[in-house]
Design an enzyme around this catalytic site. Sequence first.
Site, PDB file in Angstrom:
ATOM      1  N   ASN A   1     -16.654  11.160 -44.722  1.00  0.00           N
ATOM      2  CA  ASN A   1     -15.671  12.155 -45.136  1.00  0.00           C
ATOM      3  C   ASN A   1     -14.535  11.457 -45.878  1.00  0.00           C
ATOM      4  O   ASN A   1     -14.564  10.238 -46.065  1.00  0.00           O
ATOM      5  CB  ASN A   1     -15.164  12.955 -43.928  1.00  0.00           C
ATOM      6  CG  ASN A   1     -14.499  12.085 -42.892  1.00  0.00           C
ATOM      7  OD1 ASN A   1     -13.487  11.428 -43.153  1.00  0.00           O
ATOM      8  ND2 ASN A   1     -15.064  12.057 -41.694  1.00  0.00           N
ATOM      9  N   ARG A   2     -13.545  12.211 -46.295  1.00  0.00           N
ATOM     10  CA  ARG A   2     -12.524  11.689 -47.211  1.00  0.00           C
ATOM     11  C   ARG A   2     -11.300  11.096 -46.515  1.00  0.00           C
ATOM     12  O   ARG A   2     -10.307  10.769 -47.163  1.00  0.00           O
ATOM     13  CB  ARG A   2     -12.078  12.798 -48.169  1.00  0.00           C
ATOM     14  CG  ARG A   2     -13.187  13.252 -49.113  1.00  0.00           C
ATOM     15  CD  ARG A   2     -12.666  14.160 -50.204  1.00  0.00           C
ATOM     16  NE  ARG A   2     -12.260  15.459 -49.669  1.00  0.00           N
ATOM     17  CZ  ARG A   2     -11.060  15.985 -49.816  1.00  0.00           C
ATOM     18  NH1 ARG A   2     -10.107  15.310 -50.437  1.00  0.00           N
ATOM     19  NH2 ARG A   2     -10.778  17.163 -49.323  1.00  0.00           N
TER      20      ARG A   2
END
Length: 215
Positions: free
Chosen positions: A28-29
């Site tokens: 994820n970011r």
Amino acid sequence: MQKNPSPRILITAGPTAEDIDPVRFICNRSTGRMGVEVALAVKQAGGLPRLILGPTHLNPPDGIETIRVRSAADMHREVVAGLAWADGLVMTAAVADYTPAEPLTAKLKKSDGDLVLRLKRTVDILADVKTRPERAGMVVVGFSLDVDMNLDEGRRKLREKNLDLIVVNTVSSFGSGRETAAILSRDGGRELGDIDKSALATHLVAMMGSLLHWE
């Protein structure tokens, strides 16, 4: 009440990476910056931070003990190992909820058809922590991330995971130096609005300090 001059705070930060094969993974970011700011705020307040850092481009801060991990399972293992050491736990990490059920040891070859990837649930670290005897006496902080500010969901997690504090924030914080956030406690809390991550960390550590009788 006796004061605790140098509480030991375990902090998780960053994403986890869940391997599909030796080349591909699910991630994820999250950058890990919020957790790093919390570790710095703990150190500046005179506490002893230990940072469990997922795969991120960030370098660990100088003078802060850092354990590098990759997967949700790695992070769970290190959190459990650190519970007996810690007076407090701050879970800023964006831990994967799911991981490939059957990761491959060789590179997955492409084909003409679609690929169906079966995922299994990872361990909910905070839910596991609340059942452990080491939890007694600890201050435990969670984070609740959503597209928009969702205070009701934050209060639900605060109650169901037996947390002392929870930070409610939004996905706009990913890759940014700022947060839209609120810190909820069992008896209320405060909405901070748009705030720098370092300032949010300072507020959070101050609230933890009150609960830990921190000098």
